[in-house]
Motif scaffolding. Structure first.
Motif, PDB file in Angstrom:
ATOM      1  N   PRO A   1       0.834  -1.209   0.000  1.00 18.91           N
ATOM      2  CA  PRO A   1       0.000   0.000   0.000  1.00 18.91           C
ATOM      3  C   PRO A   1       0.864   1.252   0.000  1.00 18.91           C
ATOM      4  O   PRO A   1       2.033   1.195   0.365  1.00 18.91           O
ATOM      5  CB  PRO A   1      -0.765  -0.110   1.315  1.00 18.91           C
ATOM      6  N   THR A   2       0.305   2.343  -0.420  1.00 18.16           N
ATOM      7  CA  THR A   2       0.977   3.635  -0.408  1.00 18.16           C
ATOM      8  C   THR A   2       0.295   4.483   0.673  1.00 18.16           C
ATOM      9  O   THR A   2      -0.917   4.671   0.623  1.00 18.16           O
ATOM     10  CB  THR A   2       0.859   4.321  -1.792  1.00 18.16           C
ATOM     11  N   PRO A   3       1.042   4.959   1.663  1.00 20.83           N
ATOM     12  CA  PRO A   3       0.396   5.674   2.772  1.00 20.83           C
ATOM     13  C   PRO A   3      -0.183   7.020   2.349  1.00 20.83           C
ATOM     14  O   PRO A   3       0.264   7.628   1.379  1.00 20.83           O
ATOM     15  CB  PRO A   3       1.544   5.887   3.758  1.00 20.83           C
ATOM     16  N   VAL A   4      -1.183   7.450   3.088  1.00 16.29           N
ATOM     17  CA  VAL A   4      -1.717   8.803   2.935  1.00 16.29           C
ATOM     18  C   VAL A   4      -1.128   9.612   4.089  1.00 16.29           C
ATOM     19  O   VAL A   4      -1.391   9.325   5.254  1.00 16.29           O
ATOM     20  CB  VAL A   4      -3.254   8.815   2.966  1.00 16.29           C
TER      21      VAL A   4
ATOM     22  N   ALA B   1       1.733  11.052  -0.848  1.00 15.98           N
ATOM     23  CA  ALA B   1       1.704   9.589  -0.805  1.00 15.98           C
ATOM     24  C   ALA B   1       3.091   8.975  -0.929  1.00 15.98           C
ATOM     25  O   ALA B   1       3.259   7.805  -0.611  1.00 15.98           O
ATOM     26  CB  ALA B   1       0.800   9.048  -1.913  1.00 15.98           C
TER      27      ALA B   1
ATOM     28  N   GLY C   1       7.452   7.356   3.894  1.00 14.38           N
ATOM     29  CA  GLY C   1       7.384   6.294   4.889  1.00 14.38           C
ATOM     30  C   GLY C   1       8.604   6.306   5.786  1.00 14.38           C
ATOM     31  O   GLY C   1       9.488   7.155   5.666  1.00 14.38           O
TER      32      GLY C   1
ATOM     33  N   SER D   1      -5.004   3.836   2.724  1.00 14.73           N
ATOM     34  CA  SER D   1      -3.890   3.983   1.794  1.00 14.73           C
ATOM     35  C   SER D   1      -4.401   4.469   0.441  1.00 14.73           C
ATOM     36  O   SER D   1      -5.600   4.442   0.156  1.00 14.73           O
ATOM     37  CB  SER D   1      -3.130   2.664   1.639  1.00 14.73           C
TER      38      SER D   1
ATOM     39  N   ASP E   1      -4.171   4.154  -3.732  1.00 16.77           N
ATOM     40  CA  ASP E   1      -3.888   3.249  -4.839  1.00 16.77           C
ATOM     41  C   ASP E   1      -3.379   4.097  -6.009  1.00 16.77           C
ATOM     42  O   ASP E   1      -4.158   4.776  -6.670  1.00 16.77           O
ATOM     43  CB  ASP E   1      -5.161   2.502  -5.240  1.00 16.77           C
TER      44      ASP E   1
ATOM     45  N   TYR F   1      -8.770   5.294  -2.751  1.00 12.69           N
ATOM     46  CA  TYR F   1      -8.374   5.078  -1.363  1.00 12.69           C
ATOM     47  C   TYR F   1      -8.928   3.746  -0.884  1.00 12.69           C
ATOM     48  O   TYR F   1     -10.036   3.366  -1.252  1.00 12.69           O
ATOM     49  CB  TYR F   1      -8.896   6.213  -0.468  1.00 12.69           C
TER      50      TYR F   1
ATOM     51  N   THR G   1      -7.628  -0.342   5.715  1.00 12.30           N
ATOM     52  CA  THR G   1      -6.520  -1.172   6.151  1.00 12.30           C
ATOM     53  C   THR G   1      -6.793  -2.666   5.989  1.00 12.30           C
ATOM     54  O   THR G   1      -5.919  -3.420   5.594  1.00 12.30           O
ATOM     55  CB  THR G   1      -6.192  -0.870   7.632  1.00 12.30           C
TER      56      THR G   1
END
Length: 182
Positions: free
Chosen positions: A12-15, A33, A36, A162, A164, A170, A173
Motif C-alpha cells: 500500500p501507499t500511505p496517505v 503519498a 514512509g 492507503s 492506490d 483510497y 486497512t
C-alpha cells in the motif's frame, strides 16, 4: 508475469498529511503519498515532494515538518488537502481542522488528526521531479482514542487508509492476518 514498465506502483501507499509553516508563519497541510519510515536509529521518516508545491519551499525554509496519519473517516479532508494549494487557500479554515503549533519543531499539525510525527529536517536528496526530505522524528503523538492498553497506537483504532496509485483511489486497512515474526 506481465511487464508493466517502470512505474510508481507500490502497495500500500500511505496517505500522509504534511504540516508546514510558510516563511510568513501561515500553517499549511498537504496530502502526500510518496513517503514512509526510512531509518530506525535515529528514527526517521521520509516524504518526497515536487519543487512546485507550496510545502516544498516551507520545509526548505523552516527545516521542519509534521506527518499526520488520517483515519478512514477523514478521507474527504485528506483528499481536499491534496487538491488545492496552500498558496491560494487556507486549508485549515476550508476543512475546519485546527492548527496546533508543535513545541518541538517549527511546524504545525491538525488537532483532529489522531496520529502525528513531529520531524526536524536532517537531509534532502533531489531525485528528479521529486525531492526526498528526511525528517528525524522528535516525537510521535497519539490521541488517547487510538491508544491500546499497552500505551501504544493501535492500527485498528486509528483505522488509517492507503492510496492506490494505479487506479487513484483510497482503500481501508483490512483485517488482522496474523502475528509477525512468529
Amino acid at each position: 508475469m506481465q511487464s508493466l514498465g517502470a512505474k510508481t506502483f507500490l502497495f500500500p501507499t500511505p496517505v500522509l498529511l504534511v504540516g508546514t509553516y510558510d516563511e510568513g508563519g501561515k500553517p499549511n497541510l498537504m496530502t502526500a503519498a510518496w513517503g514512509g519510515i526510512c531509518c530506525s536509529a535515529p528514527p526517521c521518516v521520509s516524504v518526497s515532494l515536487r519543487k512546485a508545491t507550496y510545502s516544498y519551499s516551507a520545509i526548505v525554509a523552516r527545516k521542519a515538518f509534521t506527518i499526520g496519519i488520517p483515519m478512514e473517516s477523514q478521507v474527504r479532508e485528506a483528499d481536499f488537502l491534496g487538491l488545492v494549494s496552500g498558496r491560494s487557500v487556507d486549508k485549515f479554515a476550508a476543512t475546519g481542522l485546527t492548527a496546533v503549533r508543535s513545541t518541538l519543531v517549527d511546524a504545525p499539525y491538525a488537532k483532529e488528526i489522531p496520529f502525528v510525527l513531529e520531524c526536524e529536517l536532517v537531509n534532502s536528496v533531489e531525485l528528479g521531479l521529486h525531492t526526498l526530505f528526511v525528517g528525524k522524528i522528535a516525537d510521535a503523538k497519539a490521541d488517547q482514542s487510538i491508544v491500546a492498553d499497552d500505551g501504544l497506537p493501535d492500527i485498528a483504532k486509528l483505522n488509517p487508509f492507503s492510496f492506490d496509485p494505479v487506479h487513484q483511489g483510497y482503500h481501508g486497512t483490512g483485517a488482522f492476518l496474523g502475528k509477525a515474526f512468529s
